[in-house]
Design an enzyme around this catalytic site. Structure first.
Site: not given
Ligand code: G3P
Length: 215
Positions: A56, A82-84
């Site tokens: 996400a 978590v997509k950064i």
């Protein structure tokens, strides 16, 4: 090699999961925008279907805000990664999120040095975008080869997640190079089990079977 679906469409995810070969899902803001549903609602449903990592993406651009957004997203379900984005702020945020035990997929990676930095801050996944490099007349798969080599040289634990996949051949090439994960649109996923010779062969077997005398 793990196979992920690159979509926010729950029906596609349900179908792929029913085949027994779906290991995870990646989403991005553009994919979520196609669904006309709230992001959190989509994430909850996807996490109920898939027993594996679900990425996400944050939309904040400053490290502290990325961390706060990442913490919020990670609370939706234990399977959330978590997509950064691969920026300097993204590197800072990833380091902080990893310190807090939150898993991170660093995205928008287009060079081996970017991938090296992702590994150094402890990202769980690195997402090189190969199709978009191909679009610019660069060979995206060369990037995968270089990242795999660098990670092996130093035994980095970051997994190489091949993204922006456009054809089944990308999946085959990624597997030959030893990439850990490939994420692909459903249009590619559904082509993988198919071969016209399988269909023809099956048709012939069934036709011949009709000639066998029935007891
Ligand atoms: O999820 C990120 C990536 O896979 C996007 O692919 O086709 O928009 O370049 P594409």
């Amino acid at each position: 090699m793990k196979l992920f679906l690159d979509t926010a469409n729950v029906e596609e995810i349900r179908t792929a999961a029913s085949w027994g070969i779906l290991d995870g899902v990646t989403t991005n803001p553009s994919l979520v925008a196609k669904e006309s549903r709230s992001f959190e609602e989509i994430l909850r449903e996807v996490c109920e279907i898939v027993d594996g990592p679900v990425s996400a993406e944050v939309v904040s651009q400053e490290a502290a805000a990325m961390v706060a957004e990442g913490e919020r997203l990670s609370k939706v379900h234990p399977n959330i990664y978590v997509k950064i984005p691969m920026t300097v702020e993204g590197l800072k945020a990833t380091r902080q999120l990893r310190t807090k035990g939150i898993r991170v997929n660093m995205t928008l990676v287009f060079s081996p040095l970017q991938a090296l930095l992702c590994a150094k801050v402890g990202a769980n996944f690195v997402s090189p975008f190969i199709g978009r490099l191909d679009d610019h007349a660069e060979t995206g798969m060369d990037l995968i080869e270089e990242i795999v080599t660098i990670y092996r040289n130093y035994q980095y634990k970051t997994e190489v997640l091949v993204a922006s996949v456009r054809h089944p051949i990308h999946v085959k090439e990624a597997a030959l190079l030893g990439a850990d994960i490939v994420t692909m649109p459903f249009s590619v996923f559904e082509k993988m089990p198919r071969h016209p010779l399988t269909d023809l062969g099956l048709e012939r077997f069934l036709k011949d079977w009709q000639k066998v005398p029935k007891a």
